[in-house]
Design a protein around this motif. Structure first.
Motif, PDB file in Angstrom:
ATOM      1  N   VAL A  64      -3.112  13.220   6.096  1.00 54.42           N
ATOM      2  CA  VAL A  64      -4.554  12.990   6.223  1.00 54.42           C
ATOM      3  C   VAL A  64      -5.110  13.727   7.446  1.00 54.42           C
ATOM      4  CG1 VAL A  64      -4.477  10.752   5.072  1.00 54.42           C
ATOM      5  CG2 VAL A  64      -4.185  10.862   7.555  1.00 54.42           C
ATOM      6  N   ARG A  65      -6.419  13.938   7.396  1.00 58.96           N
ATOM      7  CA  ARG A  65      -7.117  14.565   8.522  1.00 58.96           C
ATOM      8  C   ARG A  65      -8.544  14.051   8.564  1.00 58.96           C
ATOM      9  NH1 ARG A  65     -10.908  18.333   7.343  1.00 58.96           N
ATOM     10  NH2 ARG A  65     -11.016  19.149   5.207  1.00 58.96           N
ATOM     11  N   THR A  66      -9.177  14.216   9.704  1.00 61.28           N
ATOM     12  CA  THR A  66     -10.604  13.943   9.811  1.00 61.28           C
ATOM     13  C   THR A  66     -11.361  15.223   9.479  1.00 61.28           C
ATOM     14  OG1 THR A  66     -10.686  14.563  12.153  1.00 61.28           O
ATOM     15  CG2 THR A  66     -10.166  12.251  11.639  1.00 61.28           C
ATOM     16  N   ALA A  67     -12.679  15.103   9.293  1.00 61.57           N
ATOM     17  CA  ALA A  67     -13.490  16.286   8.965  1.00 61.57           C
ATOM     18  C   ALA A  67     -13.447  17.309  10.092  1.00 61.57           C
ATOM     19  CB  ALA A  67     -14.925  15.861   8.686  1.00 61.57           C
ATOM     20  N   TYR A 106      -1.501  21.414  10.412  1.00 64.27           N
ATOM     21  CA  TYR A 106      -2.158  21.501   9.098  1.00 64.27           C
ATOM     22  C   TYR A 106      -2.058  22.924   8.547  1.00 64.27           C
ATOM     23  CZ  TYR A 106      -4.169  16.921  10.158  1.00 64.27           C
ATOM     24  OH  TYR A 106      -4.337  15.586  10.458  1.00 64.27           O
ATOM     25  N   LYS A 140      -3.376  21.151   1.178  1.00 65.49           N
ATOM     26  CA  LYS A 140      -4.345  20.729   2.187  1.00 65.49           C
ATOM     27  C   LYS A 140      -4.283  19.222   2.355  1.00 65.49           C
ATOM     28  CE  LYS A 140      -7.672  24.483   1.468  1.00 65.49           C
ATOM     29  NZ  LYS A 140      -9.093  24.822   1.184  1.00 65.49           N
ATOM     30  N   GLU A 152      -8.868  14.271   3.212  1.00 67.22           N
ATOM     31  CA  GLU A 152      -9.825  13.934   4.264  1.00 67.22           C
ATOM     32  C   GLU A 152     -10.143  12.442   4.269  1.00 67.22           C
ATOM     33  OE1 GLU A 152     -14.459  14.812   5.549  1.00 67.22           O
ATOM     34  OE2 GLU A 152     -13.375  16.336   4.385  1.00 67.22           O
ATOM     35  N   ASP A 182     -12.588   9.495   4.823  1.00 61.56           N
ATOM     36  CA  ASP A 182     -14.037   9.282   4.792  1.00 61.56           C
ATOM     37  C   ASP A 182     -14.441   8.506   6.041  1.00 61.56           C
ATOM     38  OD1 ASP A 182     -16.713   8.677   4.157  1.00 61.56           O
ATOM     39  OD2 ASP A 182     -16.253   8.526   2.023  1.00 61.56           O
ATOM     40  N   LYS A 230     -12.361  11.807  -1.153  1.00 60.87           N
ATOM     41  CA  LYS A 230     -11.954  11.399   0.197  1.00 60.87           C
ATOM     42  C   LYS A 230     -11.201  10.067   0.165  1.00 60.87           C
ATOM     43  CE  LYS A 230     -15.848  13.719   2.484  1.00 60.87           C
ATOM     44  NZ  LYS A 230     -17.022  13.535   3.382  1.00 60.87           N
TER      45      LYS A 230
END
Length: 309
Positions: A78-81, A155, A165, A168, A170, A237
């Motif tokens: 996972v990642r943040t925007a 990443y 990828k 993301e 939310d 998301k």
């Protein structure tokens, strides 16, 4: 909570699946909790009937790309925007899936050594390779049920080597009625349903979670699905992490969580499963994928915080 599975079979330990302890799959590592709901369904197609007009956008089908299988649970990269390509990648699962066992009520783990490995999956659920943790960045079963591992790869490295990828997170609170998919990397299975509503307090054994997501009946998650990302079908998301369900209709016991409303009324919903929201952790993830519990808006419990029952 759904308990970890033993070998290829689900031996329910604590929360997920259909009952009160986190849902995980037990294996070589002693991790409690049942693996909860696997991933759900692709978006609904636009109606082809009626007058000709602008075509409705069809939500992209939710697949396994970016999810991972743990030794006893499910998870996802996972990642943040705002995450940067060269930031260390993060893997999210449940707190009850930790290799060292379930954290006690009020216990918060930060920056703990870990060399845990994760099997990275492609869109169809095929195994692409193995990712490795450099540390457990965060883990708890207080107020929520989550773990975040920092990986040795960035990443950009994961995308370059595997073409995958990260999912993301939310940053907004999810909405009741939204179609969701629970994606289990452990079982390579998805579960589709809607968000039925939110539970002010969800109690299971000694653990208490706040503002939990309740699924509609169709998401019949099982042990081993613990830690699965809960994906909003429309946006793609991640809005929550799957963690438990009431298996046998008992009240507030392990594998049988109960709902407690603002007035203290207790409700038991046998066969219904739950997840923990993830929007509140987004402000906690800062530059270089570090976890800053003092960051503005961060909603994750801090070590030493008073336990509210």
């Amino acid at each position: 909570m759904k308990k970890p599975l033993v070998g290829a079979f689900a031996a329910v330990l604590l929360i997920a699946g259909a009952g009160a302890a986190p849902a995980m799959a037990q294996d070589a590592e002693p991790t409690p909790g049942k693996a909860m709901a696997g991933a759900a369904q692709a978006g609904k197609a636009a109606d082809s009937k009626g007058p000709v007009g602008p075509a409705k956008k069809k939500p992209r089908a939710v697949d396994f790309a970016g999810t991972v299988a743990l030794s006893n649970c499910s998870g996802s990269v996972v990642r943040t925007a705002g995450a940067q390509p060269d930031d260390p990648a993060l893997v999210m699962s449940n707190g009850h899936c930790l290799e060292g066992g379930m954290p006690g009520p009020g216990e918060v783990l930060v920056d703990q050594p870990s060399s845990r490995t994760f099997d990275l999956l492609d869109a169809s659920g095929g195994e692409l390779g193995t990712l490795k943790a450099s540390k457990l960045a965060y883990g708890t079963m207080t107020d929520t049920d989550v773990s975040l591992y920092e990986l040795t790869d960035t990443y950009a490295q994961i995308e370059s080597e595997y073409g995958i990828k990260a999912l993301e997170l939310d940053a907004e609170h999810p909405t009741a009625g939204k179609a969701i998919t629970v994606v289990s990397g452990y079982w390579k299975k998805t579960y589709s349903c809607d968000i039925d509503g939110f539970v002010p307090t969800l109690k299971e054994g000694d653990w208490t979670w706040k503002d939990s997501v309740r699924y509609t009946e169709a998401c019949k998650t099982i042990g081993g699905t613990s830690g699965s990302p809960v994906v909003d079908d429309a946006s793609g998301k991640v809005v929550a992490v799957n963690n438990t369900g009431n298996e046998s209709g008992e009240e507030c016991t392990v594998n049988n969580p109960c709902e407690v409303d603002e007035n203290g009324k207790v409700t038991v919903r046998q066969g219904i499963n739950y997840a923990q929201q993830t929007y509140q952790m987004v402000p906690c993830i800062v530059a270089d994928s570090k976890i800053d519990l003092s960051a503005a808006g961060c909603g994750l419990p801090k070590p030493g915080a008073a336990l509210v029952k």
